[in-house]
Design a protein around this motif. Structure first.
Motif, PDB file in Angstrom:
ATOM      1  N   LEU A 114      23.835  11.708   2.952  1.00 46.54           N
ATOM      2  CA  LEU A 114      23.281  12.122   1.665  1.00 46.54           C
ATOM      3  C   LEU A 114      24.382  12.551   0.705  1.00 46.54           C
ATOM      4  O   LEU A 114      24.414  12.140  -0.462  1.00 46.54           O
ATOM      5  N   ARG A 115      25.286  13.369   1.195  1.00 49.20           N
ATOM      6  CA  ARG A 115      26.356  13.881   0.330  1.00 49.20           C
ATOM      7  C   ARG A 115      27.220  12.743  -0.205  1.00 49.20           C
ATOM      8  O   ARG A 115      27.576  12.725  -1.391  1.00 49.20           O
TER       9      ARG A 115
ATOM     10  N   VAL B 196      20.399   7.727   2.425  1.00 48.87           N
ATOM     11  CA  VAL B 196      20.628   6.835   1.287  1.00 48.87           C
ATOM     12  C   VAL B 196      19.427   6.853   0.344  1.00 48.87           C
ATOM     13  O   VAL B 196      19.582   6.910  -0.885  1.00 48.87           O
ATOM     14  N   ALA B 197      18.211   6.822   0.920  1.00 46.15           N
ATOM     15  CA  ALA B 197      17.008   6.839   0.083  1.00 46.15           C
ATOM     16  C   ALA B 197      16.919   8.130  -0.731  1.00 46.15           C
ATOM     17  O   ALA B 197      16.603   8.111  -1.928  1.00 46.15           O
ATOM     18  N   ALA B 198      17.204   9.277  -0.079  1.00 49.83           N
ATOM     19  CA  ALA B 198      17.162  10.558  -0.792  1.00 49.83           C
ATOM     20  C   ALA B 198      18.237  10.626  -1.867  1.00 49.83           C
ATOM     21  O   ALA B 198      18.019  11.170  -2.954  1.00 49.83           O
ATOM     22  N   GLY B 199      19.423  10.065  -1.574  1.00 52.34           N
ATOM     23  CA  GLY B 199      20.495  10.052  -2.559  1.00 52.34           C
ATOM     24  C   GLY B 199      20.134   9.214  -3.777  1.00 52.34           C
ATOM     25  O   GLY B 199      20.418   9.604  -4.918  1.00 52.34           O
ATOM     26  N   ILE B 200      19.509   8.073  -3.546  1.00 53.40           N
ATOM     27  CA  ILE B 200      19.069   7.228  -4.654  1.00 53.40           C
ATOM     28  C   ILE B 200      17.998   7.941  -5.472  1.00 53.40           C
ATOM     29  O   ILE B 200      18.041   7.963  -6.710  1.00 53.40           O
ATOM     30  N   LEU B 201      17.034   8.540  -4.780  1.00 58.90           N
ATOM     31  CA  LEU B 201      15.955   9.271  -5.460  1.00 58.90           C
ATOM     32  C   LEU B 201      16.512  10.365  -6.362  1.00 58.90           C
ATOM     33  O   LEU B 201      16.110  10.509  -7.520  1.00 58.90           O
ATOM     34  N   ALA B 202      17.459  11.128  -5.846  1.00 61.33           N
ATOM     35  CA  ALA B 202      17.966  12.290  -6.571  1.00 61.33           C
ATOM     36  C   ALA B 202      18.883  11.917  -7.727  1.00 61.33           C
ATOM     37  O   ALA B 202      19.175  12.775  -8.568  1.00 61.33           O
ATOM     38  N   THR B 203      19.323  10.666  -7.791  1.00 57.33           N
ATOM     39  CA  THR B 203      20.201  10.262  -8.887  1.00 57.33           C
ATOM     40  C   THR B 203      19.474   9.422  -9.942  1.00 57.33           C
ATOM     41  O   THR B 203      20.096   8.987 -10.904  1.00 57.33           O
ATOM     42  N   ARG B 204      18.165   9.205  -9.755  1.00 60.98           N
ATOM     43  CA  ARG B 204      17.401   8.522 -10.789  1.00 60.98           C
ATOM     44  C   ARG B 204      16.994   9.531 -11.866  1.00 60.98           C
ATOM     45  O   ARG B 204      16.880  10.733 -11.597  1.00 60.98           O
ATOM     46  N   ALA B 205      16.749   9.038 -13.052  1.00 61.95           N
ATOM     47  CA  ALA B 205      16.401   9.932 -14.163  1.00 61.95           C
ATOM     48  C   ALA B 205      15.137  10.722 -13.852  1.00 61.95           C
ATOM     49  O   ALA B 205      15.018  11.900 -14.201  1.00 61.95           O
ATOM     50  N   TRP B 206      14.181  10.096 -13.158  1.00 58.15           N
ATOM     51  CA  TRP B 206      12.913  10.767 -12.863  1.00 58.15           C
ATOM     52  C   TRP B 206      12.978  11.614 -11.602  1.00 58.15           C
ATOM     53  O   TRP B 206      12.009  12.302 -11.276  1.00 58.15           O
ATOM     54  N   GLY B 207      14.125  11.585 -10.890  1.00 58.40           N
ATOM     55  CA  GLY B 207      14.209  12.347  -9.645  1.00 58.40           C
ATOM     56  C   GLY B 207      15.285  13.408  -9.630  1.00 58.40           C
ATOM     57  O   GLY B 207      15.487  14.077  -8.611  1.00 58.40           O
ATOM     58  N   ARG B 208      15.989  13.578 -10.753  1.00 61.62           N
ATOM     59  CA  ARG B 208      17.101  14.532 -10.773  1.00 61.62           C
ATOM     60  C   ARG B 208      16.645  15.973 -10.577  1.00 61.62           C
ATOM     61  O   ARG B 208      17.433  16.812 -10.151  1.00 61.62           O
ATOM     62  N   ASP B 209      15.402  16.259 -10.927  1.00 62.22           N
ATOM     63  CA  ASP B 209      14.902  17.626 -10.722  1.00 62.22           C
ATOM     64  C   ASP B 209      14.850  17.991  -9.244  1.00 62.22           C
ATOM     65  O   ASP B 209      14.842  19.173  -8.888  1.00 62.22           O
ATOM     66  N   PHE B 210      14.806  16.975  -8.368  1.00 66.30           N
ATOM     67  CA  PHE B 210      14.723  17.220  -6.926  1.00 66.30           C
ATOM     68  C   PHE B 210      16.094  17.332  -6.271  1.00 66.30           C
ATOM     69  O   PHE B 210      16.180  17.594  -5.072  1.00 66.30           O
ATOM     70  N   LEU B 211      17.172  17.114  -7.038  1.00 68.28           N
ATOM     71  CA  LEU B 211      18.512  17.113  -6.467  1.00 68.28           C
ATOM     72  C   LEU B 211      18.847  18.406  -5.726  1.00 68.28           C
ATOM     73  O   LEU B 211      19.312  18.351  -4.574  1.00 68.28           O
ATOM     74  N   PRO B 212      18.636  19.596  -6.318  1.00 68.03           N
ATOM     75  CA  PRO B 212      18.945  20.836  -5.574  1.00 68.03           C
ATOM     76  C   PRO B 212      18.148  20.958  -4.286  1.00 68.03           C
ATOM     77  O   PRO B 212      18.691  21.367  -3.253  1.00 68.03           O
ATOM     78  N   LEU B 213      16.863  20.586  -4.339  1.00 67.10           N
ATOM     79  CA  LEU B 213      16.011  20.699  -3.154  1.00 67.10           C
ATOM     80  C   LEU B 213      16.480  19.753  -2.058  1.00 67.10           C
ATOM     81  O   LEU B 213      16.583  20.138  -0.884  1.00 67.10           O
ATOM     82  N   VAL B 214      16.788  18.520  -2.419  1.00 71.33           N
ATOM     83  CA  VAL B 214      17.243  17.522  -1.439  1.00 71.33           C
ATOM     84  C   VAL B 214      18.534  17.981  -0.775  1.00 71.33           C
ATOM     85  O   VAL B 214      18.683  17.917   0.458  1.00 71.33           O
ATOM     86  N   SER B 215      19.473  18.474  -1.556  1.00 67.90           N
ATOM     87  CA  SER B 215      20.752  18.932  -1.014  1.00 67.90           C
ATOM     88  C   SER B 215      20.569  20.131  -0.091  1.00 67.90           C
ATOM     89  O   SER B 215      21.202  20.213   0.972  1.00 67.90           O
TER      90      SER B 215
END
Length: 243
Positions: free
Chosen positions: A129-130, A68-87
């Motif tokens: 996460l997904r 849940v924490a990683a999902g929230i991080l990856a959907t914030r404006a400042w964290g979207r760059d990490f979305l591919p890496l997190v997935s």
């Protein structure tokens, strides 16, 4: 009360199997004739169940928290760059066989519950996460704009708008993770963790089919009992959201 009848019935059946397995000795002796002991007795089934639940609970709690924490991080404006890496990291964790994780973790963490929990966390992370990503990304933009237009701070938008609307989808991922973790936790018995997999491993080693069936029966009943409870909770969340 009626909607909870199925979870209650499965739980009572599990309890009856745990406490009354010895009463089925005649049945298991038909399955495994010519064997001295047909009921697993090295540890009580009640103790194995409690140990199994503890390992599953800790692993699921860590998986859900991280997912849940990683999902929230990856959907914030400042964290979207990490979305591919997190997935990608979460996907690798689930595609990597738990047995292989155990083999790598034992030299570092020793035998017992800890390496089992590590393997279960990696294996259970992806569904949470997904679904967290899907739930948060599925919140209508118009709703977010309305919340922001009302002067809500980003934290308020997340906790009062996004997470409540995404709750049903996120909970479905949690349900999948917990159910899979219950079944997979049995492999911990191969490295000294005390779980419901103990009778299964003992039966495989000794060629005792009765032991294998006893462990498999309890694991199956536990998985169905918990999943049935989660299904009912998921229905309550959907009803609250008017779905």
């Amino acid at each position: 009360m009626r909607p909870w009848l199925a979870p209650l019935a499965w739980s009572l059946l599990l309890l009856a199997a745990v406490l009354g397995m010895a009463e089925l000795e005649a049945l298991f002796r038909q399955i495994q004739p010519g064997t001295g002991a047909v009921i697993y007795q090295r540890d009580s089934f009640a103790q194995l169940l409690l140990n199994h639940l503890l390992i599953v609970g800790v692993a699921a709690l860590v998986s859900v928290s991280l997912g849940v924490a990683a999902g929230i991080l990856a959907t914030r404006a400042w964290g979207r760059d990490f979305l591919p890496l997190v997935s990608q990291v979460a996907s690798i964790g689930q595609t990597f066989p738990p047995v292989a994780v155990l083999a790598l973790a034992v030299p570092l963490l020793g035998f017992g519950s800890l390496p089992t929990i590590v393997a279960l966390v990696l294996y259970g992370l992806l569904p949470v996460l997904r679904n967290t990503l899907a739930g948060l990304q599925g919140v209508p933009p118009a709703v977010l704009e309305a919340a922001q237009g009302m002067g809500m701070a980003p934290r308020q938008v997340l906790f009062e708008v996004e997470l409540p609307l995404a709750a049903a989808v996120i909970f479905a991922g949690i349900r999948t993770t917990v159910t899979v973790t219950i079944a997979t936790a049995a492999i911990g018995s191969t490295i000294g963790a005390s779980t419901l997999g103990d009778p299964v491993i003992a039966g495989l080693v000794n060629g005792n089919t009765a032991y294998v069936l006893q462990g498999a029966l309890l694991i199956g009943l536990l998985a169905v009992s918990v999943d049935s409870g989660f299904e009912r909770l998921q229905q309550l969340i959907a009803e609250r959201q008017g779905l």
